[in-house]
Design a protein around this motif. Structure first.
Motif, PDB file in Angstrom:
ATOM      1  N   THR A  78      -6.316  -8.570   6.301  1.00  0.00           N
ATOM      2  CA  THR A  78      -6.936  -8.457   4.982  1.00  0.00           C
ATOM      3  C   THR A  78      -8.292  -9.137   4.983  1.00  0.00           C
ATOM      4  OG1 THR A  78      -4.791  -8.413   3.911  1.00  0.00           O
ATOM      5  CG2 THR A  78      -6.651  -9.010   2.541  1.00  0.00           C
TER       6      THR A  78
ATOM      7  N   THR B 176       6.104  -1.331   6.605  1.00  0.00           N
ATOM      8  CA  THR B 176       5.505  -0.854   5.361  1.00  0.00           C
ATOM      9  C   THR B 176       5.428  -2.002   4.371  1.00  0.00           C
ATOM     10  OG1 THR B 176       6.473   1.309   5.736  1.00  0.00           O
ATOM     11  CG2 THR B 176       5.730   0.830   3.504  1.00  0.00           C
ATOM     12  N   GLY B 177       4.244  -2.174   3.762  1.00  0.00           N
ATOM     13  CA  GLY B 177       4.081  -3.222   2.769  1.00  0.00           C
ATOM     14  C   GLY B 177       3.705  -4.570   3.346  1.00  0.00           C
ATOM     15  N   THR B 178       3.561  -4.657   4.672  1.00  0.00           N
ATOM     16  CA  THR B 178       3.147  -5.920   5.264  1.00  0.00           C
ATOM     17  C   THR B 178       1.809  -5.734   5.932  1.00  0.00           C
ATOM     18  OG1 THR B 178       4.246  -5.501   7.379  1.00  0.00           O
ATOM     19  CG2 THR B 178       5.547  -6.619   5.678  1.00  0.00           C
ATOM     20  N   THR B 179       1.143  -6.829   6.174  1.00  0.00           N
ATOM     21  CA  THR B 179      -0.167  -6.787   6.796  1.00  0.00           C
ATOM     22  C   THR B 179      -0.199  -7.840   7.883  1.00  0.00           C
ATOM     23  OG1 THR B 179      -1.121  -6.197   4.669  1.00  0.00           O
ATOM     24  CG2 THR B 179      -2.642  -6.971   6.335  1.00  0.00           C
TER      25      THR B 179
ATOM     26  N   ALA C 188      -2.032  -6.434  -0.306  1.00  0.00           N
ATOM     27  CA  ALA C 188      -2.035  -7.703   0.434  1.00  0.00           C
ATOM     28  C   ALA C 188      -2.852  -8.770  -0.274  1.00  0.00           C
ATOM     29  CB  ALA C 188      -2.557  -7.487   1.857  1.00  0.00           C
TER      30      ALA C 188
ATOM     31  N   PRO D 284      -5.766  -0.892   0.138  1.00  0.00           N
ATOM     32  CA  PRO D 284      -4.446  -0.436  -0.332  1.00  0.00           C
ATOM     33  C   PRO D 284      -3.332  -1.304   0.254  1.00  0.00           C
ATOM     34  CG  PRO D 284      -5.611   1.313   0.883  1.00  0.00           C
ATOM     35  CD  PRO D 284      -6.461   0.097   0.924  1.00  0.00           C
ATOM     36  N   GLY D 285      -2.237  -1.350  -0.440  1.00  0.00           N
ATOM     37  CA  GLY D 285      -1.075  -2.072   0.056  1.00  0.00           C
ATOM     38  C   GLY D 285      -0.780  -3.367  -0.680  1.00  0.00           C
TER      39      GLY D 285
END
Length: 109
Positions: free
Chosen positions: A12, A4-7, A63, A60-61
């Motif tokens: 991206t 969660t919170g990483t890509t 990144a 979203p998120g």
């Protein structure tokens, strides 16, 4: 799988460039030489990113904000994001940009 919170690296960048498929015209026509298509997609990535920042339409998120060096607390502030984008754009000409879409632009510039 990502936390969660990483890509994933490149996700991206790819998400922004994939928006070209939804455009009303081909962004990089097949009949152009490959080098030209590469340059055209680099310019498209630049334009799409700044447009998405201005419209508040980033993925979203957060990144993109992280890649531009914007804190999570300011990730929704368009003016902060545009200022960070401008600073990263200057690095296209004088250093190493943080955002992968702006790094793609360096050979074209």
């Amino acid at each position: 799988m990502t936390e969660t919170g990483t890509t994933r690296p490149g996700a991206t960048e790819r998400g922004t460039l994939d928006k070209a498929a939804a455009e009303n015209f081909p962004v990089a026509p097949f009949f152009l030489p490959k080098d030209w298509r590469t340059d055209l997609m680099a310019v498209y990535g630049f334009a799409r990113l700044v447009d998405d920042i201005g419209d508040g339409d980033l993925a979203p998120g957060g990144a993109d904000a992280r890649l531009l060096g914007v804190s999570p607390e300011e990730a929704e502030d368009r003016l902060v994001l545009l200022d960070a984008f401008e600073a990263d754009l200057h690095r296209v000409f004088s250093g190493e940009p943080r955002h992968p879409l702006l790094r793609r632009l360096r050979p074209t510039v």
